[in-house]
Design a protein around this motif. Structure first.
Motif, PDB file in Angstrom:
ATOM      1  N   UNK A 195      29.005  -0.179  36.450  1.00 13.99           N
ATOM      2  CA  UNK A 195      29.912  -0.462  37.568  1.00 13.99           C
ATOM      3  C   UNK A 195      30.952   0.646  37.707  1.00 13.99           C
ATOM      4  N   UNK A 196      31.432   1.140  36.567  1.00 14.69           N
ATOM      5  CA  UNK A 196      32.413   2.231  36.598  1.00 14.69           C
ATOM      6  C   UNK A 196      31.803   3.455  37.269  1.00 14.69           C
ATOM      7  N   UNK A 197      30.572   3.780  36.875  1.00 15.72           N
ATOM      8  CA  UNK A 197      29.899   4.943  37.461  1.00 15.72           C
ATOM      9  C   UNK A 197      29.679   4.727  38.961  1.00 15.72           C
ATOM     10  N   UNK A 198      29.259   3.536  39.339  1.00 18.37           N
ATOM     11  CA  UNK A 198      28.985   3.268  40.761  1.00 18.37           C
ATOM     12  C   UNK A 198      30.254   3.430  41.597  1.00 18.37           C
ATOM     13  N   UNK A 199      31.362   2.867  41.099  1.00 20.76           N
ATOM     14  CA  UNK A 199      32.604   2.975  41.865  1.00 20.76           C
ATOM     15  C   UNK A 199      33.030   4.435  41.997  1.00 20.76           C
ATOM     16  N   UNK A 200      32.885   5.186  40.918  1.00 23.52           N
ATOM     17  CA  UNK A 200      33.262   6.592  40.972  1.00 23.52           C
ATOM     18  C   UNK A 200      32.356   7.378  41.911  1.00 23.52           C
ATOM     19  N   UNK A 201      31.095   7.004  41.942  1.00 25.44           N
ATOM     20  CA  UNK A 201      30.144   7.682  42.833  1.00 25.44           C
ATOM     21  C   UNK A 201      30.514   7.468  44.283  1.00 25.44           C
ATOM     22  N   UNK A 202      30.875   6.228  44.560  1.00 27.83           N
ATOM     23  CA  UNK A 202      31.285   5.890  45.920  1.00 27.83           C
ATOM     24  C   UNK A 202      32.484   6.746  46.312  1.00 27.83           C
ATOM     25  N   UNK A 203      33.409   6.854  45.366  1.00 32.11           N
ATOM     26  CA  UNK A 203      34.596   7.674  45.614  1.00 32.11           C
ATOM     27  C   UNK A 203      34.194   9.139  45.809  1.00 32.11           C
ATOM     28  N   UNK A 204      33.234   9.596  45.008  1.00 31.77           N
ATOM     29  CA  UNK A 204      32.795  10.990  45.108  1.00 31.77           C
ATOM     30  C   UNK A 204      32.204  11.267  46.488  1.00 31.77           C
ATOM     31  N   UNK A 205      31.448  10.314  47.022  1.00 26.38           N
ATOM     32  CA  UNK A 205      30.857  10.511  48.345  1.00 26.38           C
ATOM     33  C   UNK A 205      31.942  10.571  49.415  1.00 26.38           C
ATOM     34  N   UNK A 206      32.962   9.728  49.239  1.00 28.13           N
ATOM     35  CA  UNK A 206      34.078   9.780  50.185  1.00 28.13           C
ATOM     36  C   UNK A 206      34.756  11.152  50.098  1.00 28.13           C
ATOM     37  N   UNK A 207      34.947  11.624  48.870  1.00 25.78           N
ATOM     38  CA  UNK A 207      35.567  12.935  48.683  1.00 25.78           C
ATOM     39  C   UNK A 207      34.737  14.030  49.329  1.00 25.78           C
TER      40      UNK A 207
END
Ligand SMILES: Nc1ncnc2c1ncn2[C@@H]1O[C@H](COP(=O)(O)OP(=O)(O)OP(=O)(O)O)[C@@H](O)[C@H]1O
Ligand SMILES: [Mg+2]
Lengths: 387, 244
Positions: free
Chosen positions: A274-286
């Motif tokens: 879940x931590x990785x998924x949330x960070x990935x989502x953030x990375x795509x936004x970035x």
């Protein structure tokens, strides 16, 4: 397929550009390592704990923990006096089954350490108590078996029920722990709270940086114009960029998360995935954000100028500083900050074990950012070709 | 009535307050080479960009294949070479050609032979596997031209294609342009090399935001009573030629 050709081309270019690759993968590792050194040195601080009326079972366990010293006081007053004189870092008082801990809390690392040490000690002593109870009940069981042999069936069954009912109640109830702080509260500089946010911030920062550069170069070198002189769709170009840099962002994000979690030894209560998924989502936004801002820059240097303007302020809204007491307009502004959502979500997962299915709001907001920014990017290419 | 491959009607363009194009009318018919000449800054590149839909005209219309531009689908049948070499420097010549070939929508089966052919035209076959960073200026120009030639487009729009290319190779390229014309395809070319302007079918002289003259080189020479397109150019610009 055009999109595959675009992805292939971007990745090819990237892997030949060793400098950018280094920035993407080595820079975050270096920063994280530095962070781990800085934060980990704090974790070997020595703490001294004063206890008042705490049972020897627990104090013995506390004594066994490294870098924790124990002092026993007869009265609460004496202990408090020592606390204010900074001779000890915390006072633990036992009231029957409950514990009350008072922290000096001038150094958040020490507070965290005491908290952890006490919890560990308590757990271990509980486990031991359980073990004893278990062996007792095994004894009881063997006795019962003998009785079963001796007595008639019906009678025995009744007795077993009674015995079981009589055994259970004692040690199972969890001890209540209450905390008070001489200085500040439980939020004060609590590293475990900062780290997840810093981690997200780095994910955001590094992905933003590389993606911004990417389309910028395409634009300034004129290849974007040439590309738009072919029948390729604008959306295909943007998706090509999102996907190819998305692949890199995935690797980068996983790398950052793993380093932070393992090197800094963060306890992840919830799911690591879940931590990785949330960070990935953030990375795509970035990623989308970086591409968008790059259209307002005419050189790499101008791209850099966005960092203090749009990247650094994000960190203030990311959850490092509690926003409850801020003016309303600041609070309103915080809803526009992607890092706020990911920060809250990741804190929830790491500190409180929040399930990813309970983070619907945060995920929706991040997806919304992603969709809006990507659409803006596709629309923004109209500047170079109207169709 | 003749079908026009390219048709510009009353094109006008201003950048802010600066008026670059006032009233441009120009046609290109199948199987002809049009030379667009004019002093530096006259707006030649701007005309081309508007025709392709990369700039918006302040006024007027541009039609290609009798359809109004901008039109994304039509771009697959137009070969465009910009004034600046826009190439992916870290990729090889072949990779550049391959990438733009796919972008133009060339079929995978045809791509390899198409690349081989255009590379031979610009004499780059031996250097295809080198990275573009290692290319000389002329080699980049040639690669840029090769990309424009990919896929046998019906209309070629070339913005100063022969800058930095040596005379022998320039001759070779013009021979290829002649062949392209013979197959009924059209070419719009801008140039500052006046003996190249002698080779085109019609010359459009761009001056003061309008097409001052638009005719065959012979007719223009008669009109201005000079013996070369270069002198037509100079006379139209009002520069005194040093003739005794
Ligand atoms: N994006 C732009 N913004 C402002 N002015 C522009 C822009 N593009 C072109 N111009 C101006 O329009 C005029 C025509 O430019 P253009 O590039 O079309 O000239 P050109 O005829 O191609 O010149 P050259 O022979 O040097 O290539 C120039 O004065 C130029 O300064
Ligand atoms: Mg020009």
């Amino acid at each position: 397929m055009r999109i595959i050709a675009i992805i292939e081309r971007i990745l090819k270019e990237l892997f030949r550009d060793k400098r950018t690759l280094a920035l993407m993968f080595i820079a975050p590792i270096l920063v994280m390592l530095l962070m781990s050194v800085i934060f980990n040195t704090n974790s070997v601080t020595n703490v001294t704990v004063g206890t008042v009326g705490v049972s020897s079972k627990v104090t013995n366990e506390i004594k066994k923990i490294k870098h924790v010293h124990l002092k026993t006081y007869q009265t609460q007053e004496k202990a408090k006096h020592a606390l204010t004189k900074q001779k000890i870092d915390a006072v633990i008082k036992q009231n029957g089954h409950n514990y009350h801990i008072m922290y000096a809390n001038t150094d958040a690392t020490k507070t965290a350490k005491v908290k952890l040490a006490f919890q560990n000690a308590l757990t271990i002593s509980n486990v031991k108590a359980l073990k004893q109870a278990l062996s007792k009940s095994t004894q009881a069981n063997t006795q019962l078996k003998a009785q079963i042999l001796a007595l008639e069936q019906k009678v025995t069954q009744q007795k077993v029920k009674k015995q079981k009912a009589a055994q259970s109640p004692q040690s199972q109830k969890a001890a209540k722990i209450s905390n008070t702080y001489v200085y500040g509260d439980h939020n004060t500089g609590y590293y475990d709270k900062i780290l997840p946010i810093l981690m997200s911030f780095f994910v955001f920062f590094f992905v933003f940086l590389i993606s911004g550069m990417a389309l910028l170069k395409e634009r300034t070198s004129g290849t974007l114009n040439r590309l738009l002189a072919t029948p390729v769709k604008r959306s295909v170009i943007i998706f090509g960029y999102m996907l190819s840099y998305g692949i890199l962002a995935v690797i980068q994000t996983i790398l950052i998360v793993l380093i932070v979690v393992w090197l800094l030894d963060i306890e992840v209560v919830g799911s690591m995935i879940a931590v990785v998924i949330m960070n990935l989502l953030l990375a795509l936004v970035a990623l989308a954000f970086g591409i968008l801002l790059s259209t307002f820059a005419n050189s790499e240097f101008q791209m850099m100028q966005f960092i203090p303007l749009v990247i650094v302020p994000q960190i203030f809204f990311s959850g490092l500083v509690p926003l409850d007491t801020m003016p309303t307009w600041i609070k309103a502004l915080s809803y526009l900050i992607p890092l706020k959502y990911s920060g809250e979500a990741i804190n929830g997962i790491i500190l409180h074990g929040t399930s990813i299915f309970d983070l619907g709001f945060e995920i929706t907001m991040l997806l919304l950012f992603l969709v809006i920014l990507t659409s803006l990017n596709i629309w923004g290419l109209r500047r170079y070709r109207k169709v | 009535m003749q079908t026009n491959i390219l048709e510009l009607e009353h094109l006008a363009k201003s950048f802010g307050k600066k008026r670059v194009l006032a009233d441009i009318n120009l046609t290109v018919i199948p199987g002809e080479i049009i030379g667009l000449i004019g002093p530096s800054g006259a707006g030649k590149s701007t005309v081309i960009k508007i025709a392709l839909g990369m700039e918006v005209a302040t006024n007027g219309t541009a039609k290609i294949f009798q359809k109004e531009m901008p039109n994304r689908q039509l771009l697959s049948d137009i070969g465009y070479m910009a004034q600046t070499d826009a190439l992916y420097m870290s990729l090889t010549g072949y990779e550049n050609l391959h990438f733009f070939g796919v972008m133009k929508g060339l079929k995978a089966s045809k791509l390899a032979s198409a690349i081989e052919y255009v590379a031979a035209v610009v004499n780059l076959t031996a250097d295809l596997n080198r990275r573009v960073v290692e290319y000389s200026g002329g080699m980049m120009r040639r690669l840029s031209l090769a990309i424009a030639l990919l896929g046998d487009p019906q209309l070629l729009i070339l913005d100063e294609p022969t800058v930095g290319i040596d005379p022998a190779l320039r001759q070779q390229i013009w021979a290829e342009l002649g062949r392209i014309k013979m197959t009924g395809r059209s070419i719009l070319i801008t140039t500052h090399v006046m003996d190249e302007a002698e080779l085109v079918d019609r010359v459009a002289l761009l001056l003061d935001g309008t097409v001052m003259a638009f005719d065959t080189p012979q007719k223009l020479k008669q009109l201005y009573q000079v013996d070369s397109v270069e002198k037509v150019f100079l006379k139209a610009e009002g520069v005194e030629t040093c003739e005794s």
